[in-house]
Design an enzyme around this catalytic site. Structure first.
Site, PDB file in Angstrom:
ATOM      1  N   ARG A 120      12.141 -13.810 -27.909  1.00 31.25           N
ATOM      2  CA  ARG A 120      10.869 -13.308 -28.440  1.00 31.25           C
ATOM      3  C   ARG A 120      10.969 -11.851 -28.848  1.00 31.25           C
ATOM      4  O   ARG A 120      10.389 -11.436 -29.856  1.00 31.25           O
ATOM      5  CB  ARG A 120       9.750 -13.523 -27.404  1.00 31.25           C
ATOM      6  CG  ARG A 120       9.391 -14.987 -27.308  1.00 31.25           C
ATOM      7  CD  ARG A 120       8.331 -15.334 -26.286  1.00 31.25           C
ATOM      8  NE  ARG A 120       7.961 -16.729 -26.466  1.00 31.25           N
ATOM      9  CZ  ARG A 120       7.060 -17.375 -25.739  1.00 31.25           C
ATOM     10  NH1 ARG A 120       6.430 -16.744 -24.765  1.00 31.25           N
ATOM     11  NH2 ARG A 120       6.792 -18.636 -25.981  1.00 31.25           N
ATOM     12  N   TYR A 134       7.313 -19.013 -35.357  1.00 27.85           N
ATOM     13  CA  TYR A 134       8.280 -19.630 -34.426  1.00 27.85           C
ATOM     14  C   TYR A 134       8.497 -18.794 -33.161  1.00 27.85           C
ATOM     15  O   TYR A 134       7.976 -17.717 -33.033  1.00 27.85           O
ATOM     16  CB  TYR A 134       9.586 -20.008 -35.119  1.00 27.85           C
ATOM     17  CG  TYR A 134      10.451 -18.967 -35.787  1.00 27.85           C
ATOM     18  CD1 TYR A 134      10.407 -17.609 -35.491  1.00 27.85           C
ATOM     19  CD2 TYR A 134      11.387 -19.398 -36.737  1.00 27.85           C
ATOM     20  CE1 TYR A 134      11.252 -16.711 -36.116  1.00 27.85           C
ATOM     21  CE2 TYR A 134      12.250 -18.505 -37.367  1.00 27.85           C
ATOM     22  CZ  TYR A 134      12.178 -17.159 -37.040  1.00 27.85           C
ATOM     23  OH  TYR A 134      13.028 -16.281 -37.647  1.00 27.85           O
ATOM     24  N   GLU A 135       9.216 -19.387 -32.234  1.00 24.24           N
ATOM     25  CA  GLU A 135       9.477 -18.768 -30.928  1.00 24.24           C
ATOM     26  C   GLU A 135       8.173 -18.497 -30.166  1.00 24.24           C
ATOM     27  O   GLU A 135       8.025 -17.494 -29.484  1.00 24.24           O
ATOM     28  CB  GLU A 135      10.298 -17.488 -31.105  1.00 24.24           C
ATOM     29  CG  GLU A 135      11.099 -17.072 -29.882  1.00 24.24           C
ATOM     30  CD  GLU A 135      11.932 -18.183 -29.309  1.00 24.24           C
ATOM     31  OE1 GLU A 135      12.674 -18.836 -30.077  1.00 24.24           O
ATOM     32  OE2 GLU A 135      11.831 -18.420 -28.101  1.00 24.24           O
ATOM     33  N   GLY A 136       7.241 -19.473 -30.269  1.00 26.91           N
ATOM     34  CA  GLY A 136       5.906 -19.308 -29.684  1.00 26.91           C
ATOM     35  C   GLY A 136       5.027 -18.581 -30.679  1.00 26.91           C
ATOM     36  O   GLY A 136       5.255 -17.399 -30.939  1.00 26.91           O
ATOM     37  N   GLN A 189       1.499 -16.168 -27.879  1.00 27.01           N
ATOM     38  CA  GLN A 189       1.862 -14.888 -27.245  1.00 27.01           C
ATOM     39  C   GLN A 189       0.629 -14.217 -26.645  1.00 27.01           C
ATOM     40  O   GLN A 189       0.685 -13.679 -25.537  1.00 27.01           O
ATOM     41  CB  GLN A 189       2.491 -13.917 -28.258  1.00 27.01           C
ATOM     42  CG  GLN A 189       3.685 -14.454 -29.011  1.00 27.01           C
ATOM     43  CD  GLN A 189       4.825 -14.840 -28.122  1.00 27.01           C
ATOM     44  OE1 GLN A 189       5.115 -14.174 -27.136  1.00 27.01           O
ATOM     45  NE2 GLN A 189       5.479 -15.951 -28.447  1.00 27.01           N
TER      46      GLN A 189
END
Lengths: 591, 259
Positions: free
Chosen positions: A299, A438-440, A445
Site C-alpha cells: 500500500r 487497486y491494493e484496497g 483505506q
C-alpha cells in the site's frame, strides 16, 4: 508536436528529505545498516536514477502505445524494449538493494528501496509493476516460507531473474477477498493441487523472466468460511528440479489479458489453475496473515505511484509552460510563455508543493517501517509499527487521490494539446487512475483508518501522533516572522483534525455507519495536515542549512501549501461530522 | 596486461557551460561535474577486453581537483580495478603541456601496456594531450580510432577520414584515442558501486611524481589573451517572396558559407 517525456530523477530533493526531514542518519545508525550511510545512499540513488531515466523511461511510450499482447498460444508478449530494459535492470541489481544479504540482496533500508521504486515508477509505472509484485512475493516467502522454499526460490527472485505475482482476486471476490473459491487439495506428498480462476493478476504472464512464481490464495477442503479459511501457496510457472533447474510446465494458463484504461504495458491476466502443483507457505488457513504482512508494504508502494506519476507529469507540464507562448502577461511587451500567467503558476505551484508534501509523507512512513524492524528497543519497534499502521492508509489514499488530481492539472496546463494522445501527458492521467483502486480501494483505506487504526490502544496511539505533530509549533514560533502564517494555519487545521477525531471517537462506537460516512474526507484531513506539517519541518530544516536558495524554496513551498491548500482541511470537517443521514435519505430508486 | 584509461572530469554537457571572463577559464562550478562521455566509451572498450581476458588490470587515471575523485569512483563502480588521482593546487588551469607532463610522469609511475584516451574532451576540445603524452613517453599513438582490437602484443584499429579508412596497428606499449563511434559505456551496477568504495585510489601530488614546481613554471605556457562572451543570438533573416526569393536565399546561404 510530440513532447517527449524526459524524466529527471529528483535525487537532490530526495537527498534533502532524507538528511533533514525524515531522519535518515538515524536509520543508517541502526544495527545492520552500517554500510548504508547517507553518502553511499545518495551515490547509489544518483546512479539508479540515471539508469531509470536512460534505460527504463524510454520504454514508457511504447508500453502505452503497443501494450502487452496475448498470443494465440496462450503466452504474453511485453511491448518493445521491456525485455531488454528488464534484463539490464536484473544485471544492475536494483531490485536487490533493500533485500536481505542472506539471499543475495544489498541489505539496505526499506526507505531506500521505496525511493528506487519511486524513480522506476516515474520512469515507467507499467514496467515497475513486475519488480513490485516480485517484491511482494519475496516478502511473503521471507516471513512465512520454510527454509527449503526460501533456498529454492528467493535467490533468483532477489536478483529478479525470476519474477513473482500475487493472486488474490476472483470474479466474486474483490474487496471481499474472503469470498474466494480456488481449491487446494493435498496430494499426500506435501504438495497441493490448485484449481480455480484468478483475475486481475498483474504480470500474471510475460516474457521478461524465465520463471514466474505465483503466490496464490486458495481454500483447502473443509476450510472455514471467509478469511479464516484462506491458505497461501507458491505455484511456479515451471516446476523446479532438485538441482534448481526448471522442469515441467505447471498447468497454470493465461486465459486472456484485460484491455485497460492505462498501464497498457503491464499485462493484467486471467489465470486458470488446473490442478497445478502448489506448495503451502506457513500453515493452512493462515493465508490472510501473510497477506497482511505484504499489505502495508504494497500500500505504501502504491501510494508512492501517485507521487511518482505526478512527478513525471509535473516535469512535463513545467517544460511545456516554459515553452508555450500565448498572449501577453500583464506588463509584457511581447508574447509570454504561459508560465508567466498567474493561473498557470497556481497549477504548477500546486503540483510542486503537493509533490513535496507527498514525498516527505511516503519517506516518513518508510522510515518508520525501518524503525519498526530494526530498532534495538522493543517498545520503539512497537511504536514505529503503530505509526506505520496509521500512516499507511493515508499514504495510499492521499497519495493516489493527489496522483489523479495533479496529473489532471499537468494535462490542463497543456490546454487542448493535453487532450491529444500524441502529447503524451494523457498517458499519465490514465496510468495513475488505477492506483486509487487497486491494493484496497481508497474507500477501503479510509474505512481501515477509521475502523482499525483510530482504535489502536483505545485511541492513545493516534492522540500521541497528533501531539507529535503539534511539537513543530514551538520551532515555528522561534523561526521568525516568515513562519508565522504557516504556524497559525497549522494550528487551526490541527485543531480541526483533532475535533474530527474526537467526533469519531464519540460517535463511532454507537453509530459505525456515521463514522464510515465521513471516513474519506476524514482521511483527506489527515493527508493535508501531515503534508503541511512535514513541509513546515522541511522549511525549518531548509533555513538551518544556511543555503539561501534551499531555504527560500522550502519556505515558499511550505507557506504556499499551508496558506492555500491546507485550509481545505477545516472545510471537510462538516462532511466528517455530518453522519450518514443524507447519504441514505434517498432510497436507491431515488438516486 | 595493464590498461590505463585517462579520465577527465568535465561539467555536464547538458548543463549550461560558462566561461569565467576574467581568467578565460571554464567555470567548473557552473555545471554538475561528470566523467567526460568520450572517456566512458574508452573505459568500456578496456572493460570489454578485461571481461574476456582474465588477468587484465584496468586503471583509471585522472588529473583534477579534489572532487574529481567522484569521477574516479564512478569509473571504479563500472568495473575498473584501481585509480590514480593527480591532485596539486599548482595544476589549476594547467594547459596541455603541463597536463601531458604530469600525466606522463604518473603513467611511468603506475606502469602501463596500453593507454586509452578520448580523442578530445568536451570542455577544452584541445585534443592534443594524448599526442604529447606519446611524445613524452616515446610510445606510438593510434589516434581517432573508430574501433579497436587488443592482443597481448599489439593494438590495432580503424581510423576513418573523408577519403578512406586506414587500418593502423602498433606494438605495445602504446596510446590510443577513441572517438564517439565506440559504444556507450555500461551502467554501474549496485554491486559495482558497493565494491568501488573498497578499491584502491592512489592520490599523488606533483612532488610525489618527481616534478618540481620550478620545472612546471619554466615550461612555456599557453596564455589567455582575452575572453569574450558569445554574442547573443540575433533574430533570423526573413525573406519576403517578391519573385526573387530563390535568388536571395541562394545569395544568403553563399555569403554566410552555409552551402
Amino acid at each position: 508536436m510530440a513532447v517527449m517525456s524526459q524524466y529527471q530523477p529528483p535525487v537532490k530533493d530526495i537527498a534533502f528529505l532524507l538528511e533533514h526531514v525524515v531522519g535518515y542518519p538515524d536509520i543508517a545508525a541502526l544495527p545492520g545498516f552500517e554500510h548504508a550511510d547517507l553518502d553511499t545512499v545518495v551515490g547509489i540513488l544518483e546512479e539508479c536514477g540515471d539508469f531509470m531515466a536512460k534505460v527504463v523511461a524510454p520504454t514508457n511510450r511504447a508500453g502505452d502505445e503497443e501494450g502487452a499482447r496475448w498470443q494465440p498460444d496462450g503466452s504474453v508478449v511485453t511491448p518493445t524494449g521491456f525485455k531488454e530494459a528488464y534484463q539490464q535492470y536484473v544485471d544492475a541489481g536494483w531490485g536487490s538493494v533493500p533485500l536481505p544479504e542472506e539471499f543475495g540482496g544489498g541489505g539496505f533500508p526499506r526507505t531506500i528501496g521505496l525511493i528506487i521504486q519511486e524513480m522506476m515508477m516515474s520512469a515507467n509505472m507499467a514496467f515497475s509493476l513486475c519488480p513490485l509484485l516480485t517484491q511482494g512475493a519475496i516478502e511473503a516467502l521471507l516471513h512465512y516460507g520454510n527454509d527449503e522454499l526460501k533456498q529454492r526460490y528467493l535467490p533468483k527472485m532477489v536478483t529478479g531473474e525470476w519474477a513473482g505475482t500475487m493472486n488474490l482476486t476472483e470474479p466474486q471476490a474483490g474487496s471481499d477477498v474472503g469470498a474466494l473459491t480456488t481449491k487446494a487439495v493435498p496430494r499426500g506428498d506435501g504438495t497441493y493441487a490448485i484449481s480455480g480462476q484468478k483475475i486481475y493478476i498483474t504480470f500474471g504472464d510475460h516474457d521478461l523472466s524465465e520463471q514466474i512464481v505465483h503466490l496464490v490464495l486458495a481454500r483447502t477442503p473443509g476450510a472455514p468460511e471467509g478469511t479464516r479459511g484462506i491458505s497461501c501457496f507458491i505455484v511456479p510457472k515451471f516446476l523446479v528440479n532438485q538441482d534448481g533447474s526448471l522442469g515441467d510446465r505447471n498447468p497454470v494458463h493465461t486465459v486472456s489479458i484485460e484491455h485497460k484504461m492505462g498501464i497498457h504495458g503491464s499485462p493484467t491476466c486471467v489465470l486458470s489453475y488446473e490442478e497445478a502443483t502448489g506448495y503451502l507457505i506457513g500453515e493452512e488457513n493462515k493465508g490472510m496473515r501473510i497477506m497482511f504482512v505484504m499489505m502495508n508494504s504494497a500500500r505504501l508502494s502504491v501510494g508512492t505511484q501517485g507521487l511518482a506519476v505526478a512527478e513525471l507529469a509535473y516535469q512535463q507540464s513545467l517544460e511545456y509552460a516554459k515553452e508555450r507562448r500565448q498572449g501577453r502577461a500583464i506588463g509584457a511587451t511581447e508574447d509570454s510563455p504561459i508560465i508567466d500567467f498567474p493561473d498557470v503558476r497556481r497549477m504548477l505551484m500546486t503540483q510542486k508543493a503537493s509533490i513535496a508534501a507527498l514525498r516527505a509523507l511516503m519517506l516518513l512512513n518508510a522510515s518508520y517501517v525501518d524503525h519498526s524492524l530494526h530498532e534495538p528497543d522493543e517498545d520503539a519497534r512497537k511504536r514505529a509499527d503503530e505509526i506505520v499502521g496509521l500512516l499507511t492508509p493515508i499514504c495510499k489514499s492521499f497519495g493516489t487521490d493527489l496522483g489523479n488530481e495533479l496529473t489532471s492539472l499537468a494535462l490542463q496546463i497543456h490546454g487542448g494539446m493535453g487532450y491529444i494522445e500524441e502529447t503524451g501527458v494523457a498517458q499519465h492521467v490514465r496510468d495513475v487512475r488505477i492506483a486509487a483502486i487497486y491494493e484496497g480501494t481508497n474507500g477501503i483505506q479510509a474505512a481501515d483508518l477509521v475502523g482499525r487504526k483510530l482504535g489502536v490502544r483505545g485511541g492513545a496511539s493516534v492522540r500521541e501522533f497528533l501531539a507529535t505533530m503539534r511539537e513543530v509549533d514551538g520551532q515555528l514560533a522561534d523561526a521568525g516572522e516568515q513562519f508565522a502564517s504557516m504556524r497559525a494555519e497549522l494550528k487551526t487545521q490541527l485543531d480541526a483534525l483533532e475535533q474530527a477525531t474526537m467526533w469519531i471517537f464519540q460517535n463511532g462506537m454507537s453509530d459505525p455507519n456515521a463514522a464510515l460516512a465521513g471516513s474519506s474526507p476524514y482521511l483527506r484531513m489527515w493527508g493535508l495536515c501531515t503534508g503541511a506539517w512535514l513541509l513546515a519541518r522541511a522549511a525549518l530544516a531548509g533555513q538551518a542549512t544556511g543555503d539561501p536558495e534551499v531555504a527560500e524554496t522550502q519556505l515558499v513551498l511550505a507557506r504556499f501549501f499551508a496558506e492555500q491548500i491546507l485550509p481545505q482541511c477545516s472545510g471537510l470537517l462538516p462532511a466528517v461530522t455530518a453522519g450518514a443521514r443524507d447519504l441514505f435519505a434517498l432510497d436507491a430508486s431515488q438516486l | 596486461m595493464r590498461i590505463v584509461v585517462l579520465v577527465k572530469q568535465v561539467p555536464d554537457t547538458s548543463d549550461v557551460r560558462k566561461l569565467d571572463l576574467n581568467t578565460g577559464l571554464l567555470d567548473r562550478d557552473a555545471g554538475e561535474p561528470i566523467v567526460d562521455e568520450i572517456n566512458e566509451r574508452g573505459l568500456e572498450a578496456a572493460l570489454r577486453y578485461k571481461d574476456d581476458n582474465k588477468g587484465t588490470e584496468v586503471v583509471v587515471l585522472s588529473m583534477g581537483p579534489e572532487n574529481a575523485i567522484k569521477s574516479i569512483r564512478k569509473a571504479l563502480s563500472m568495473g575498473a580495478d584501481s585509480g590514480v588521482h593527480i591532485v596539486d593546487d599548482s595544476l589549476a588551469g594547467a594547459d596541455a603541456l603541463v597536463t601531458s607532463l604530469a600525466i606522463s610522469k604518473a603513467l611511468e609511475r603506475t606502469g602501463y601496456d596500453l593507454v586509452v584516451a578520448g580523442n578530445e574532451s568536451t570542455d577544452g576540445n584541445g585534443g592534443i594531450v594524448p599526442a604529447m603524452i606519446s611524445e613524452r613517453l616515446g610510445i606510438p599513438l593510434l589516434g581517432f580510432l573508430v574501433n579497436m582490437e587488443i592482443t597481448e602484443a599489439q593494438v590495432s584499429g580503424e581510423r576513418q577520414g573523408d577519403d578512406g579508412t586506414a587500418n593502423v596497428h602498433a606494438g605495445l606499449p602504446a596510446i590510443v584515442t577513441v572517438t564517439e563511434r565506440f559504444d556507450y559505456a555500461r551502467f554501474p551496477n549496485f554491486k559495482g558501486i558497493m565494491t568501488a568504495k573498497r578499491k584502491p585510489v592512489d592520490t599523488v601530488t606533483l612532488a610525489e611524481l618527481g616534478v618540481d614546481a620550478a620545472e612546471v613554471s619554466s615550461l612555456d605556457r599557453t596564455e589567455v589573451i582575452s575572453a569574450v562572451e558569445r554574442p547573443a543570438r540575433t533574430a533570423g533573416t526573413k525573406i519576403d517572396d517578391d519573385g526573387t526569393a530563390a535568388a536571395t536565399l541562394v545569395e544568403y546561404l553563399a555569403t554566410n558559407r552555409l552551402v
